[in-house]
Design a protein around this motif. Structure first.
Motif, PDB file in Angstrom:
ATOM      1  N   LEU A 296      13.944  66.768  40.511  1.00 27.38           N
ATOM      2  CA  LEU A 296      12.715  67.505  40.248  1.00 27.38           C
ATOM      3  C   LEU A 296      11.718  66.595  39.538  1.00 27.38           C
ATOM      4  O   LEU A 296      12.081  65.894  38.584  1.00 27.38           O
ATOM      5  CB  LEU A 296      13.015  68.728  39.380  1.00 27.38           C
ATOM      6  CG  LEU A 296      11.865  69.719  39.193  1.00 27.38           C
ATOM      7  CD1 LEU A 296      11.545  70.394  40.523  1.00 27.38           C
ATOM      8  CD2 LEU A 296      12.222  70.770  38.150  1.00 27.38           C
ATOM      9  N   PRO A 297      10.461  66.530  39.980  1.00 26.22           N
ATOM     10  CA  PRO A 297       9.478  65.651  39.317  1.00 26.22           C
ATOM     11  C   PRO A 297       9.302  65.989  37.841  1.00 26.22           C
ATOM     12  O   PRO A 297       9.323  67.170  37.451  1.00 26.22           O
ATOM     13  CB  PRO A 297       8.190  65.916  40.115  1.00 26.22           C
ATOM     14  CG  PRO A 297       8.644  66.414  41.441  1.00 26.22           C
ATOM     15  CD  PRO A 297       9.897  67.182  41.177  1.00 26.22           C
ATOM     16  N   ARG A 298       9.130  64.952  37.036  1.00 27.34           N
ATOM     17  CA  ARG A 298       9.032  65.139  35.588  1.00 27.34           C
ATOM     18  C   ARG A 298       7.788  65.942  35.205  1.00 27.34           C
ATOM     19  O   ARG A 298       7.812  66.682  34.214  1.00 27.34           O
ATOM     20  CB  ARG A 298       9.004  63.773  34.903  1.00 27.34           C
ATOM     21  CG  ARG A 298      10.269  62.955  35.115  1.00 27.34           C
ATOM     22  CD  ARG A 298      11.477  63.650  34.539  1.00 27.34           C
ATOM     23  NE  ARG A 298      12.704  62.888  34.762  1.00 27.34           N
ATOM     24  CZ  ARG A 298      13.911  63.331  34.436  1.00 27.34           C
ATOM     25  NH1 ARG A 298      14.038  64.534  33.911  1.00 27.34           N
ATOM     26  NH2 ARG A 298      14.976  62.594  34.679  1.00 27.34           N
ATOM     27  N   ARG A 299       6.727  65.792  35.964  1.00 28.01           N
ATOM     28  CA  ARG A 299       5.493  66.502  35.607  1.00 28.01           C
ATOM     29  C   ARG A 299       5.643  68.012  35.760  1.00 28.01           C
ATOM     30  O   ARG A 299       4.893  68.784  35.168  1.00 28.01           O
ATOM     31  CB  ARG A 299       4.337  65.999  36.462  1.00 28.01           C
ATOM     32  CG  ARG A 299       4.490  66.243  37.946  1.00 28.01           C
ATOM     33  CD  ARG A 299       3.270  65.748  38.703  1.00 28.01           C
ATOM     34  NE  ARG A 299       3.349  66.015  40.128  1.00 28.01           N
ATOM     35  CZ  ARG A 299       3.943  65.231  41.005  1.00 28.01           C
ATOM     36  NH1 ARG A 299       4.508  64.095  40.583  1.00 28.01           N
ATOM     37  NH2 ARG A 299       3.979  65.556  42.292  1.00 28.01           N
ATOM     38  N   TRP A 300       6.617  68.446  36.579  1.00 30.78           N
ATOM     39  CA  TRP A 300       6.884  69.866  36.697  1.00 30.78           C
ATOM     40  C   TRP A 300       7.746  70.379  35.545  1.00 30.78           C
ATOM     41  O   TRP A 300       7.724  71.564  35.237  1.00 30.78           O
ATOM     42  CB  TRP A 300       7.591  70.167  38.020  1.00 30.78           C
ATOM     43  CG  TRP A 300       6.742  69.889  39.224  1.00 30.78           C
ATOM     44  CD1 TRP A 300       5.449  69.422  39.237  1.00 30.78           C
ATOM     45  CD2 TRP A 300       7.115  70.051  40.590  1.00 30.78           C
ATOM     46  NE1 TRP A 300       4.997  69.274  40.513  1.00 30.78           N
ATOM     47  CE2 TRP A 300       5.990  69.662  41.388  1.00 30.78           C
ATOM     48  CE3 TRP A 300       8.254  70.483  41.239  1.00 30.78           C
ATOM     49  CZ2 TRP A 300       6.012  69.686  42.769  1.00 30.78           C
ATOM     50  CZ3 TRP A 300       8.289  70.521  42.625  1.00 30.78           C
ATOM     51  CH2 TRP A 300       7.171  70.123  43.380  1.00 30.78           C
ATOM     52  N   VAL A 301       8.501  69.486  34.945  1.00 32.42           N
ATOM     53  CA  VAL A 301       9.421  69.898  33.880  1.00 32.42           C
ATOM     54  C   VAL A 301       8.742  69.866  32.515  1.00 32.42           C
ATOM     55  O   VAL A 301       9.097  70.659  31.629  1.00 32.42           O
ATOM     56  CB  VAL A 301      10.668  68.981  33.888  1.00 32.42           C
ATOM     57  CG1 VAL A 301      11.672  69.405  32.815  1.00 32.42           C
ATOM     58  CG2 VAL A 301      11.316  68.993  35.263  1.00 32.42           C
ATOM     59  N   TRP A 308       9.028  75.213  25.407  1.00 35.24           N
ATOM     60  CA  TRP A 308      10.283  75.428  24.678  1.00 35.24           C
ATOM     61  C   TRP A 308      10.192  74.876  23.260  1.00 35.24           C
ATOM     62  O   TRP A 308      10.647  75.507  22.300  1.00 35.24           O
ATOM     63  CB  TRP A 308      11.426  74.780  25.445  1.00 35.24           C
ATOM     64  CG  TRP A 308      12.778  74.998  24.808  1.00 35.24           C
ATOM     65  CD1 TRP A 308      13.423  74.173  23.946  1.00 35.24           C
ATOM     66  CD2 TRP A 308      13.622  76.140  24.980  1.00 35.24           C
ATOM     67  NE1 TRP A 308      14.615  74.714  23.570  1.00 35.24           N
ATOM     68  CE2 TRP A 308      14.767  75.924  24.195  1.00 35.24           C
ATOM     69  CE3 TRP A 308      13.518  77.309  25.728  1.00 35.24           C
ATOM     70  CZ2 TRP A 308      15.809  76.839  24.140  1.00 35.24           C
ATOM     71  CZ3 TRP A 308      14.570  78.219  25.672  1.00 35.24           C
ATOM     72  CH2 TRP A 308      15.681  77.987  24.880  1.00 35.24           C
ATOM     73  N   LYS A 309       9.601  73.684  23.106  1.00 34.13           N
ATOM     74  CA  LYS A 309       9.453  73.115  21.766  1.00 34.13           C
ATOM     75  C   LYS A 309       8.480  73.927  20.920  1.00 34.13           C
ATOM     76  O   LYS A 309       8.655  74.050  19.699  1.00 34.13           O
ATOM     77  CB  LYS A 309       8.982  71.665  21.870  1.00 34.13           C
ATOM     78  CG  LYS A 309      10.040  70.714  22.389  1.00 34.13           C
ATOM     79  CD  LYS A 309       9.534  69.282  22.395  1.00 34.13           C
ATOM     80  CE  LYS A 309      10.606  68.328  22.881  1.00 34.13           C
ATOM     81  NZ  LYS A 309      10.119  66.907  22.886  1.00 34.13           N
ATOM     82  N   PRO A 313      10.703  75.392  17.814  1.00 36.95           N
ATOM     83  CA  PRO A 313      10.514  74.039  17.269  1.00 36.95           C
ATOM     84  C   PRO A 313      11.793  73.539  16.603  1.00 36.95           C
ATOM     85  O   PRO A 313      12.525  74.318  15.976  1.00 36.95           O
ATOM     86  CB  PRO A 313       9.385  74.235  16.242  1.00 36.95           C
ATOM     87  CG  PRO A 313       9.468  75.670  15.863  1.00 36.95           C
ATOM     88  CD  PRO A 313       9.935  76.400  17.078  1.00 36.95           C
ATOM     89  N   PRO A 314      12.079  72.253  16.755  1.00 40.23           N
ATOM     90  CA  PRO A 314      13.299  71.712  16.139  1.00 40.23           C
ATOM     91  C   PRO A 314      13.168  71.648  14.620  1.00 40.23           C
ATOM     92  O   PRO A 314      12.078  71.443  14.073  1.00 40.23           O
ATOM     93  CB  PRO A 314      13.394  70.305  16.757  1.00 40.23           C
ATOM     94  CG  PRO A 314      12.000  69.949  17.137  1.00 40.23           C
ATOM     95  CD  PRO A 314      11.341  71.237  17.525  1.00 40.23           C
TER      96      PRO A 314
END
Length: 404
Positions: A296-301, A308-309, A313-314
């Motif tokens: 899967l292309p990184r720009r979609w992820v 999510w962050k 947040p971590p």
């Protein structure tokens, strides 16, 4: 005429009646989980066909790694085995063998069989001796889970392994050990005259070779225990010879060959994932998810990762003074070591670097392994640190006096 019609009807229906009689309730046994059936033939009787079936369960995701094991406990190997999805097909296979002159060299006979937990499976046994049949349902087969883990790991690590020199040597040595008998076949083929008829004889003889290989595989455990010394010497000799040949020709350097190795490893990993479960639809779903995760292309992820962050947040854990000091010392030493390696490598032009540096002698001393700081700089740093500590202690004493 009525008598003739009666004979015709009996003649036409006799196979059906015979089959129904042979497939009676006393010859077909449907086994359940952890059930053991013991069969003892009557004395002075002919061989009887007994059919044992397992009715599969509906497919469910919680049974994705389930296995069904059918174990036959027989005093000898003097029995015939017939497999099929239904009792009728097992009986038909039994009749075909009984009333035919053909000899099947590839007929398999095993005392431990894994059945499909989602389909109906039947096993027919024809024996004069007493035996027992046990059915065991394994809810989570660890071998299937291990096959899935190895398949996923092999698929994800294929790009790295295809460029690894050690992996190339291991594959070459393993292939040499397994395929060394091809050398013997080559020398034997040189003996035969090169005629069309002899090629046909050699081609037809492969059936016998495959038959002997099947016998070898079935008795592999006995061979390993009986001829252990010969097996060890064979592995040592062929492995050493294969390593010498791999070392002589070197590892793979062609990028296209590396791509072929990578694709082969990925295909092997996908095959292991597919065969890690009898639930083929779920296995295909795992393969599709793995392919989407990998390609899967990184720009979609990235939008999902940012969301999510932002949503979760971590947790940031602050460093203590001791941890901050240790991390600074460790990272500084690591960076200085990398700088020395870069300056010593051919990628760095030392003469141009020396022209840009004011103190060339200090740079040469640093390259020889000495400290990158001079004595004056170290003294100045320690003085500033002591001053800061003195100011902090004075401020703390004044705050204590004011509070008192």
């Amino acid at each position: 005429m009525n008598f003739t019609y009666a004979l015709l009807i009996v003649y036409l229906t006799s196979p059906i009646l015979t089959r129904a009689a042979l497939l009676g309730a006393h010859n077909v046994h449907y086994l359940e989980q952890d059930e053991t059936y013991k069969f003892s033939p009557p004395p002075y009787s002919n061989r009887q066909l007994q059919i044992f079936c397992y009715q599969g369960k509906p497919k469910n995701v919680i049974h994705i790694w389930q296995s069904v094991l059918l174990k036959i406990t027989h005093p000898t190997d003097n029995f015939d085995q017939y497999d099929g999805p239904t009792p009728e097909q097992v009986h038909q296979e039994y009749l075909d063998k009984k009333y035919s002159w053909s000899v099947n060299l590839f007929a398999t006979k095993s005392k431990n069989m894994k059945l499909n937990p989602f389909n109906t499976s039947c096993i027919g046994l024809d024996s004069r001796d007493a035996y027992s049949v046990n059915l065991k349902v394994i809810r989570i087969d660890l071998w299937k889970v291990l096959c899935l883990v190895i398949g996923v790991g092999l698929f994800l690590s294929a790009p790295t392994l295809s460029h690894n020199t050690i992996f190339h040597y291991l594959c070459g040595v393993s292939f040499g050990i397994c395929a060394s008998f091809l050398i013997l076949i080559y020398f034997i083929s040189r003996i035969f005259p090169r005629k069309t008829l002899m090629y046909g004889v050699i081609g037809a003889g492969w059936t016998i070779v495959i038959y002997f290989l099947q016998i070898l595989w079935d008795n592999l455990k006995v061979i390993m225990s009986t001829y252990q010394i010969y097996v060890i010497w064979y592995i040592v000799f062929t492995g050493t010879l294969s390593f010498i040949l791999c070392y002589r020709w070197g590892p793979v350097e062609n990028p296209k060959t590396k791509n072929l190795i990578k694709w082969t490893l990925q295909a092997l990993g996908i095959a292991m994932i597919f065969f890690s479960s009898h639930y083929q639809e779920a296995a295909m779903g795992q393969i599709i998810l793995l392919l989407i995760f990998t390609y899967l292309p990184r720009r979609w992820v990235m939008p999902f990762k940012r969301y999510w962050k932002k949503r979760f947040p971590p947790k940031i854990t602050p460093l203590s003074n001791d941890e901050y000091y240790e991390q600074g010392v460790r990272e500084t030493a690591k960076a200085l070591s990398e700088l020395r390696e870069f300056c010593s490598s051919p990628q760095c032009n030392q003469w141009k670097t020396a022209l840009k540096i004011k103190d060339v002698k200090r740079f040469a001393s640093f390259m020889e392994g000495n400290s990158h700081l001079s004595d004056e700089e170290i003294l100045e740093y320690e003085t500033s640190i002591r001053g800061e500590l003195t100011d902090d202690s004075t401020e703390s004493e004044m705050s204590e006096d004011e509070s008192s």
